[in-house]
Design a protein around this motif. Structure first.
Motif, short mmCIF file in Angstrom:
data_model
loop_
_atom_site.label_atom_id
_atom_site.label_comp_id
_atom_site.label_asym_id
_atom_site.label_seq_id
_atom_site.Cartn_x
_atom_site.Cartn_y
_atom_site.Cartn_z
N GLY A 43 0.83 -1.20 0.00
CA GLY A 43 0.00 0.00 0.00
C GLY A 43 0.87 1.25 0.00
O GLY A 43 2.08 1.20 -0.24
N PHE A 44 0.24 2.36 0.28
CA PHE A 44 0.91 3.67 0.18
C PHE A 44 2.08 3.80 1.16
O PHE A 44 3.26 3.82 0.77
N ILE A 45 1.78 3.87 2.45
CA ILE A 45 2.86 4.16 3.42
C ILE A 45 3.78 2.95 3.55
O ILE A 45 5.00 3.08 3.63
N TYR B 172 -14.04 3.93 10.38
CA TYR B 172 -12.61 3.63 10.14
C TYR B 172 -11.81 3.93 11.41
O TYR B 172 -11.05 3.08 11.92
N THR C 243 -10.47 -6.72 9.04
CA THR C 243 -9.01 -6.58 8.86
C THR C 243 -8.37 -5.75 9.97
O THR C 243 -7.37 -6.16 10.56
N SER D 69 -8.35 1.46 4.73
CA SER D 69 -7.90 2.79 5.17
C SER D 69 -8.74 3.97 4.70
O SER D 69 -8.42 5.10 5.03
N ASP E 57 1.09 -8.97 2.14
CA ASP E 57 0.02 -8.10 1.68
C ASP E 57 -0.95 -8.94 0.84
O ASP E 57 -0.53 -9.73 0.00
N ASP F 136 -3.04 -12.94 3.60
CA ASP F 136 -3.92 -12.14 4.45
C ASP F 136 -3.47 -12.18 5.90
O ASP F 136 -3.14 -13.25 6.41
N ILE F 137 -3.48 -11.02 6.56
CA ILE F 137 -3.07 -11.00 7.98
C ILE F 137 -4.05 -11.78 8.86
O ILE F 137 -3.74 -12.10 9.99
N LYS G 252 -9.56 1.54 14.01
CA LYS G 252 -8.14 1.79 14.28
C LYS G 252 -7.91 2.00 15.78
O LYS G 252 -6.91 1.57 16.33
N THR H 208 -5.36 -6.05 -1.82
CA THR H 208 -6.72 -5.57 -2.04
C THR H 208 -6.65 -4.52 -3.15
O THR H 208 -5.58 -4.25 -3.69
N PHE I 168 1.08 -2.26 8.98
CA PHE I 168 0.39 -1.22 8.20
C PHE I 168 -0.94 -1.74 7.64
O PHE I 168 -1.79 -0.94 7.23
N ASN J 200 -0.88 11.62 5.70
CA ASN J 200 0.30 11.49 4.85
C ASN J 200 -0.04 11.88 3.41
O ASN J 200 -1.17 11.70 2.98
P1 NAD Z 1 -3.39 1.72 1.98
O1 NAD Z 1 -4.86 1.52 1.89
O2 NAD Z 1 -2.69 2.46 0.89
O3 NAD Z 1 -2.65 0.31 2.13
C1 NAD Z 1 -3.17 -0.73 2.90
C2 NAD Z 1 -2.49 -2.01 2.44
O4 NAD Z 1 -2.96 -3.09 3.28
C3 NAD Z 1 -2.83 -2.41 1.00
O5 NAD Z 1 -1.64 -2.76 0.32
C4 NAD Z 1 -3.74 -3.61 1.15
O6 NAD Z 1 -3.63 -4.54 0.07
C5 NAD Z 1 -3.25 -4.20 2.46
N1 NAD Z 1 -4.27 -5.00 3.15
C6 NAD Z 1 -5.56 -4.65 3.41
N2 NAD Z 1 -6.19 -5.65 4.05
C7 NAD Z 1 -5.28 -6.65 4.23
C8 NAD Z 1 -5.32 -7.93 4.84
N3 NAD Z 1 -6.44 -8.38 5.42
N4 NAD Z 1 -4.21 -8.69 4.84
C9 NAD Z 1 -3.06 -8.23 4.26
N5 NAD Z 1 -2.97 -7.03 3.65
C10 NAD Z 1 -4.07 -6.25 3.64
O7 NAD Z 1 -3.16 2.43 3.39
P2 NAD Z 1 -2.07 3.52 3.81
O8 NAD Z 1 -2.59 4.87 3.53
O9 NAD Z 1 -0.74 3.11 3.28
O10 NAD Z 1 -2.09 3.32 5.38
C11 NAD Z 1 -1.27 2.33 5.99
C12 NAD Z 1 -1.53 2.32 7.49
O11 NAD Z 1 -1.27 3.62 8.03
C13 NAD Z 1 -2.97 1.99 7.85
O12 NAD Z 1 -2.95 1.17 8.98
C14 NAD Z 1 -3.59 3.34 8.15
O13 NAD Z 1 -4.64 3.21 9.07
C15 NAD Z 1 -2.41 4.08 8.73
N6 NAD Z 1 -2.43 5.54 8.58
C16 NAD Z 1 -2.56 6.10 7.35
C17 NAD Z 1 -2.53 7.49 7.22
C18 NAD Z 1 -2.62 8.15 5.87
O14 NAD Z 1 -2.65 9.38 5.80
N7 NAD Z 1 -2.63 7.41 4.76
C19 NAD Z 1 -2.38 8.29 8.36
C20 NAD Z 1 -2.26 7.67 9.60
C21 NAD Z 1 -2.26 6.30 9.69
#
Ligand code: NAD
Length: 308
Positions: A10-12, A146, A97, A82, A32, A58-59, A150, A35, A78, A176
Protein backbone atom coordinates in the motif's frame (compact mmCIF):
# COMPACT_ATOMS: atom_id res chain seq x y z
CA UNK A 1 16.32 -6.81 12.42
CA UNK A 2 14.32 -9.13 10.19
CA UNK A 3 10.97 -7.37 9.84
CA UNK A 4 7.54 -8.60 8.81
CA UNK A 5 5.90 -5.60 7.15
CA UNK A 6 2.18 -6.08 6.62
CA UNK A 7 0.29 -3.96 4.11
CA UNK A 8 3.63 -3.26 2.44
CA UNK A 9 2.13 -2.99 -1.05
CA UNK A 10 0.00 0.00 0.00
CA UNK A 11 0.91 3.67 0.18
CA UNK A 12 2.86 4.16 3.42
CA UNK A 13 3.98 0.53 3.73
CA UNK A 14 5.65 0.54 0.30
CA UNK A 15 7.40 3.85 0.99
CA UNK A 16 8.57 2.41 4.31
CA UNK A 17 9.97 -0.72 2.63
CA UNK A 18 11.84 1.36 0.04
CA UNK A 19 13.23 3.46 2.89
CA UNK A 20 14.26 0.48 5.04
CA UNK A 21 15.93 -1.44 2.21
CA UNK A 22 17.71 1.62 0.87
CA UNK A 23 18.72 3.29 4.14
CA UNK A 24 19.07 0.60 6.86
CA UNK A 25 20.46 -2.89 7.46
CA UNK A 26 17.06 -4.44 8.23
CA UNK A 27 15.68 -7.17 6.00
CA UNK A 28 11.98 -7.35 5.13
CA UNK A 29 9.30 -9.95 4.56
CA UNK A 30 6.26 -8.19 3.09
CA UNK A 31 2.82 -9.67 3.69
CA UNK A 32 0.02 -8.10 1.68
CA UNK A 33 -3.23 -9.56 0.35
CA UNK A 34 -3.27 -7.03 -2.53
CA UNK A 35 -6.72 -5.57 -2.04
CA UNK A 36 -7.80 -2.83 -4.47
CA UNK A 37 -5.50 -0.54 -2.43
CA UNK A 38 -2.29 -2.57 -2.76
CA UNK A 39 -0.10 -3.05 -5.81
CA UNK A 40 3.15 -4.84 -6.60
CA UNK A 41 4.00 -1.79 -8.72
CA UNK A 42 4.52 0.14 -5.48
CA UNK A 43 7.43 -2.20 -4.73
CA UNK A 44 9.04 -1.85 -8.15
CA UNK A 45 12.80 -1.68 -7.66
CA UNK A 46 12.81 -3.65 -4.38
CA UNK A 47 10.84 -6.80 -5.30
CA UNK A 48 14.09 -8.58 -6.22
CA UNK A 49 16.18 -7.00 -3.48
CA UNK A 50 18.27 -9.73 -1.77
CA UNK A 51 17.00 -8.63 1.66
CA UNK A 52 13.33 -8.67 0.62
CA UNK A 53 10.71 -11.36 0.21
CA UNK A 54 7.15 -10.61 -0.94
CA UNK A 55 4.31 -12.87 0.18
CA UNK A 56 0.77 -12.40 -1.08
CA UNK A 57 -1.47 -13.34 1.84
CA UNK A 58 -3.92 -12.14 4.45
CA UNK A 59 -3.07 -11.00 7.98
CA UNK A 60 -6.21 -12.87 9.13
CA UNK A 61 -4.72 -16.19 7.95
CA UNK A 62 -3.48 -17.59 11.30
CA UNK A 63 -1.48 -20.50 9.86
CA UNK A 64 0.34 -18.35 7.34
CA UNK A 65 1.05 -15.60 9.88
CA UNK A 66 2.39 -18.09 12.48
CA UNK A 67 4.66 -19.65 9.88
CA UNK A 68 6.03 -16.26 8.77
CA UNK A 69 6.53 -14.88 12.27
CA UNK A 70 8.60 -17.88 13.37
CA UNK A 71 11.88 -16.34 12.14
CA UNK A 72 11.03 -12.66 12.48
CA UNK A 73 12.44 -10.12 14.98
CA UNK A 74 9.85 -7.39 14.55
CA UNK A 75 6.42 -6.74 13.00
CA UNK A 76 5.31 -3.44 11.49
CA UNK A 77 1.57 -3.57 10.94
CA UNK A 78 0.39 -1.22 8.20
CA UNK A 79 -2.25 -3.61 6.79
CA UNK A 80 -5.68 -2.03 7.02
CA UNK A 81 -8.74 -0.90 5.20
CA UNK A 82 -7.90 2.79 5.17
CA UNK A 83 -10.49 4.87 3.35
CA UNK A 84 -13.01 6.72 5.56
CA UNK A 85 -15.63 7.08 2.80
CA UNK A 86 -15.63 3.30 2.21
CA UNK A 87 -16.06 2.69 5.97
CA UNK A 88 -19.14 4.91 5.92
CA UNK A 89 -20.57 2.80 3.07
CA UNK A 90 -19.86 -0.47 4.94
CA UNK A 91 -17.76 -1.11 8.07
CA UNK A 92 -17.51 -4.92 7.89
CA UNK A 93 -14.13 -5.25 6.11
CA UNK A 94 -12.75 -2.57 8.43
CA UNK A 95 -13.75 -4.49 11.56
CA UNK A 96 -12.45 -7.71 10.07
CA UNK A 97 -9.01 -6.58 8.86
CA UNK A 98 -8.25 -3.67 11.16
CA UNK A 99 -9.32 -5.34 14.43
CA UNK A 100 -9.36 -9.11 13.92
CA UNK A 101 -6.35 -9.01 11.63
CA UNK A 102 -4.38 -7.10 14.24
CA UNK A 103 -5.42 -9.65 16.85
CA UNK A 104 -4.06 -12.51 14.69
CA UNK A 105 -0.73 -10.69 14.37
CA UNK A 106 -0.55 -9.95 18.10
CA UNK A 107 -1.26 -13.60 19.00
CA UNK A 108 1.38 -14.84 16.56
CA UNK A 109 3.88 -12.29 17.88
CA UNK A 110 3.27 -13.53 21.40
CA UNK A 111 3.76 -17.17 20.43
CA UNK A 112 6.97 -16.37 18.56
CA UNK A 113 8.33 -14.13 21.32
CA UNK A 114 9.28 -11.33 18.92
CA UNK A 115 11.31 -8.25 19.97
CA UNK A 116 9.21 -5.43 18.53
CA UNK A 117 5.59 -4.98 17.40
CA UNK A 118 4.97 -1.58 15.80
CA UNK A 119 1.26 -0.92 15.39
CA UNK A 120 0.57 1.84 12.84
CA UNK A 121 -2.29 3.84 14.27
CA UNK A 122 -3.64 7.24 13.27
CA UNK A 123 -4.40 10.70 14.67
CA UNK A 124 -8.05 9.97 13.79
CA UNK A 125 -8.35 7.83 16.95
CA UNK A 126 -8.46 11.04 19.01
CA UNK A 127 -11.48 12.41 17.17
CA UNK A 128 -11.56 16.13 16.34
CA UNK A 129 -10.06 19.07 18.25
CA UNK A 130 -11.04 22.72 17.78
CA UNK A 131 -8.01 24.26 19.53
CA UNK A 132 -4.64 23.00 20.73
CA UNK A 133 -3.07 19.67 19.82
CA UNK A 134 -3.61 16.08 20.90
CA UNK A 135 -1.08 14.48 23.24
CA UNK A 136 -0.55 10.72 23.48
CA UNK A 137 -2.22 10.66 26.91
CA UNK A 138 -5.49 12.16 25.62
CA UNK A 139 -8.52 9.85 25.57
CA UNK A 140 -9.50 8.16 22.32
CA UNK A 141 -12.78 9.41 20.87
CA UNK A 142 -13.00 8.21 17.25
CA UNK A 143 -15.97 9.56 15.29
CA UNK A 144 -16.15 7.47 12.10
CA UNK A 145 -16.14 3.67 11.61
CA UNK A 146 -12.61 3.63 10.14
CA UNK A 147 -11.23 5.57 13.11
CA UNK A 148 -13.19 3.38 15.56
CA UNK A 149 -11.60 0.21 14.16
CA UNK A 150 -8.14 1.79 14.28
CA UNK A 151 -8.75 2.86 17.90
CA UNK A 152 -9.80 -0.71 18.74
CA UNK A 153 -6.62 -2.13 17.22
CA UNK A 154 -4.55 0.51 19.00
CA UNK A 155 -6.10 -0.42 22.40
CA UNK A 156 -5.85 -4.13 21.68
CA UNK A 157 -2.14 -3.75 20.95
CA UNK A 158 -1.65 -1.74 24.16
CA UNK A 159 -3.49 -4.44 26.11
CA UNK A 160 -1.05 -7.10 24.83
CA UNK A 161 1.77 -5.03 26.29
CA UNK A 162 0.03 -4.53 29.64
CA UNK A 163 -1.34 -8.05 29.96
CA UNK A 164 1.29 -10.19 28.27
CA UNK A 165 4.37 -7.96 28.17
CA UNK A 166 4.47 -8.07 24.35
CA UNK A 167 6.96 -5.35 23.26
CA UNK A 168 4.41 -3.16 21.50
CA UNK A 169 5.01 0.38 20.19
CA UNK A 170 2.26 2.51 18.70
CA UNK A 171 2.49 5.44 16.30
CA UNK A 172 -0.36 7.84 15.60
CA UNK A 173 0.43 9.77 12.44
CA UNK A 174 -1.35 12.68 10.83
CA UNK A 175 -2.44 12.74 7.17
CA UNK A 176 0.30 11.49 4.85
CA UNK A 177 0.81 12.51 1.23
CA UNK A 178 3.42 11.68 -1.40
CA UNK A 179 4.23 9.09 -4.06
CA UNK A 180 2.39 5.73 -4.35
CA UNK A 181 -0.86 6.84 -2.67
CA UNK A 182 -4.07 5.38 -4.12
CA UNK A 183 -5.90 7.85 -6.36
CA UNK A 184 -9.07 7.63 -4.24
CA UNK A 185 -7.35 9.85 -1.63
CA UNK A 186 -7.66 13.63 -1.67
CA UNK A 187 -4.24 14.83 -2.85
CA UNK A 188 -3.59 12.34 -5.71
CA UNK A 189 -7.23 12.54 -6.80
CA UNK A 190 -7.17 16.32 -6.94
CA UNK A 191 -3.78 16.46 -8.71
CA UNK A 192 -5.01 14.10 -11.43
CA UNK A 193 -8.41 15.81 -11.80
CA UNK A 194 -6.88 19.30 -11.77
CA UNK A 195 -4.43 18.33 -14.51
CA UNK A 196 -7.26 16.84 -16.59
CA UNK A 197 -9.32 20.05 -16.29
CA UNK A 198 -12.00 18.25 -14.24
CA UNK A 199 -13.90 19.57 -11.20
CA UNK A 200 -12.43 19.16 -7.68
CA UNK A 201 -15.24 18.07 -5.30
CA UNK A 202 -14.52 19.75 -1.93
CA UNK A 203 -16.60 18.51 1.02
CA UNK A 204 -18.80 21.15 2.76
CA UNK A 205 -17.20 24.59 2.76
CA UNK A 206 -13.65 23.20 2.67
CA UNK A 207 -12.84 24.53 6.16
CA UNK A 208 -11.85 21.14 7.65
CA UNK A 209 -8.25 21.27 8.84
CA UNK A 210 -5.71 18.46 8.48
CA UNK A 211 -2.04 18.25 9.43
CA UNK A 212 -0.12 17.03 6.37
CA UNK A 213 3.14 15.08 6.61
CA UNK A 214 5.23 14.04 3.61
CA UNK A 215 5.38 10.24 3.60
CA UNK A 216 9.21 10.13 3.58
CA UNK A 217 9.27 12.12 6.85
CA UNK A 218 6.78 9.68 8.34
CA UNK A 219 8.87 6.68 7.26
CA UNK A 220 11.96 8.09 8.97
CA UNK A 221 9.89 8.72 12.09
CA UNK A 222 8.58 5.14 12.05
CA UNK A 223 12.14 3.84 11.77
CA UNK A 224 13.17 6.05 14.71
CA UNK A 225 10.32 4.79 16.90
CA UNK A 226 10.98 1.18 15.90
CA UNK A 227 14.66 1.42 16.79
CA UNK A 228 14.69 3.91 19.68
CA UNK A 229 11.17 4.06 21.12
CA UNK A 230 10.30 2.59 24.53
CA UNK A 231 8.05 -0.44 24.45
CA UNK A 232 4.53 0.11 25.73
CA UNK A 233 4.63 3.75 24.58
CA UNK A 234 2.58 5.69 22.04
CA UNK A 235 4.21 8.24 19.70
CA UNK A 236 2.44 10.99 17.74
CA UNK A 237 3.99 11.78 14.37
CA UNK A 238 3.12 15.04 12.65
CA UNK A 239 4.63 17.95 10.74
CA UNK A 240 2.85 20.91 12.33
CA UNK A 241 1.73 21.92 8.79
CA UNK A 242 -2.00 22.57 9.18
CA UNK A 243 -4.09 23.44 6.14
CA UNK A 244 -7.79 23.58 5.36
CA UNK A 245 -8.98 21.28 2.60
CA UNK A 246 -9.80 24.40 0.56
CA UNK A 247 -6.23 25.68 0.96
CA UNK A 248 -4.84 22.31 -0.14
CA UNK A 249 -7.15 22.39 -3.17
CA UNK A 250 -5.99 25.88 -4.15
CA UNK A 251 -2.32 24.94 -3.73
CA UNK A 252 -2.85 21.91 -6.00
CA UNK A 253 -4.55 24.06 -8.62
CA UNK A 254 -1.64 26.52 -8.47
CA UNK A 255 0.93 23.73 -8.74
CA UNK A 256 -0.81 22.09 -11.68
CA UNK A 257 -1.78 25.33 -13.44
CA UNK A 258 -5.53 24.74 -13.02
CA UNK A 259 -8.32 27.29 -12.53
CA UNK A 260 -10.20 28.13 -9.29
CA UNK A 261 -13.38 27.58 -11.36
CA UNK A 262 -12.66 23.84 -11.07
CA UNK A 263 -13.51 23.92 -7.34
CA UNK A 264 -16.94 22.40 -6.70
CA UNK A 265 -18.38 22.39 -3.16
CA UNK A 266 -20.29 19.14 -2.52
CA UNK A 267 -22.39 17.76 0.35
CA UNK A 268 -20.22 17.26 3.44
CA UNK A 269 -18.99 13.80 4.50
CA UNK A 270 -21.13 12.34 7.32
CA UNK A 271 -19.43 12.79 10.70
CA UNK A 272 -16.67 14.85 9.07
CA UNK A 273 -14.09 15.77 11.73
CA UNK A 274 -13.42 19.51 11.70
CA UNK A 275 -9.79 19.56 12.72
CA UNK A 276 -6.96 17.19 13.64
CA UNK A 277 -3.70 18.44 15.14
CA UNK A 278 -1.14 16.54 17.17
CA UNK A 279 1.76 17.30 19.44
CA UNK A 280 4.71 15.26 18.13
CA UNK A 281 7.25 16.36 20.78
CA UNK A 282 7.63 12.83 22.16
CA UNK A 283 8.86 11.66 18.75
CA UNK A 284 11.10 14.68 18.16
CA UNK A 285 12.64 13.92 21.58
CA UNK A 286 13.90 10.66 20.02
CA UNK A 287 15.96 12.72 17.57
CA UNK A 288 13.59 12.83 14.59
CA UNK A 289 12.21 15.92 12.93
CA UNK A 290 10.27 16.56 9.71
CA UNK A 291 12.41 17.81 6.83
CA UNK A 292 9.84 18.51 4.11
CA UNK A 293 7.75 21.70 3.93
CA UNK A 294 4.27 21.26 2.47
CA UNK A 295 5.32 23.40 -0.48
CA UNK A 296 8.29 21.16 -1.39
CA UNK A 297 6.41 17.93 -0.64
CA UNK A 298 3.50 18.97 -2.83
CA UNK A 299 5.85 19.88 -5.67
CA UNK A 300 7.48 16.42 -5.50
CA UNK A 301 4.07 14.75 -5.28
CA UNK A 302 2.67 16.65 -8.27
CA UNK A 303 5.76 15.73 -10.28
CA UNK A 304 5.28 12.05 -9.35
CA UNK A 305 1.59 11.88 -10.35
CA UNK A 306 1.99 13.87 -13.56
CA UNK A 307 4.84 11.63 -14.72
CA UNK A 308 3.24 8.31 -13.69
P1 NAD B 1 -3.39 1.72 1.98
O1 NAD B 1 -4.86 1.52 1.89
O2 NAD B 1 -2.69 2.46 0.89
O3 NAD B 1 -2.65 0.31 2.13
C1 NAD B 1 -3.17 -0.73 2.90
C2 NAD B 1 -2.49 -2.01 2.44
O4 NAD B 1 -2.96 -3.09 3.28
C3 NAD B 1 -2.83 -2.41 1.00
O5 NAD B 1 -1.64 -2.76 0.32
C4 NAD B 1 -3.74 -3.61 1.15
O6 NAD B 1 -3.63 -4.54 0.07
C5 NAD B 1 -3.25 -4.20 2.46
N1 NAD B 1 -4.27 -5.00 3.15
C6 NAD B 1 -5.56 -4.65 3.41
N2 NAD B 1 -6.19 -5.65 4.05
C7 NAD B 1 -5.28 -6.65 4.23
C8 NAD B 1 -5.32 -7.93 4.84
N3 NAD B 1 -6.44 -8.38 5.42
N4 NAD B 1 -4.21 -8.69 4.84
C9 NAD B 1 -3.06 -8.23 4.26
N5 NAD B 1 -2.97 -7.03 3.65
C10 NAD B 1 -4.07 -6.25 3.64
O7 NAD B 1 -3.16 2.43 3.39
P2 NAD B 1 -2.07 3.52 3.81
O8 NAD B 1 -2.59 4.87 3.53
O9 NAD B 1 -0.74 3.11 3.28
O10 NAD B 1 -2.09 3.32 5.38
C11 NAD B 1 -1.27 2.33 5.99
C12 NAD B 1 -1.53 2.32 7.49
O11 NAD B 1 -1.27 3.62 8.03
C13 NAD B 1 -2.97 1.99 7.85
O12 NAD B 1 -2.95 1.17 8.98
C14 NAD B 1 -3.59 3.34 8.15
O13 NAD B 1 -4.64 3.21 9.07
C15 NAD B 1 -2.41 4.08 8.73
N6 NAD B 1 -2.43 5.54 8.58
C16 NAD B 1 -2.56 6.10 7.35
C17 NAD B 1 -2.53 7.49 7.22
C18 NAD B 1 -2.62 8.15 5.87
O14 NAD B 1 -2.65 9.38 5.80
N7 NAD B 1 -2.63 7.41 4.76
C19 NAD B 1 -2.38 8.29 8.36
C20 NAD B 1 -2.26 7.67 9.60
C21 NAD B 1 -2.26 6.30 9.69
Amino acid sequence: MRLLVTGGAGFIGSNFIHHVLEETDHSVVTLDSLTYAGSRDNLEGVLDHPDHEFIQGDIRDRDLVSELVADIDGIVNFAAESHVDRAIDGAEPFVSTNIQGTQVLLDAALDADINRFLQISTDEVYGEISEGKFKESDPLAPRNPYAATKASADLLAQSYYTTHGLPVLITRTSNNYGPRQHSEKLIPKFIQRAAAGKSLPVYGDGSNVREWIYVEDNCRALETVLESGSVGEVYNIGSGEELTNLEVTKRILDAVGGSKDQIEFVEDRAGHDQRYAINASKTTALGWEPEWSFEDGLEATVEYYLNE
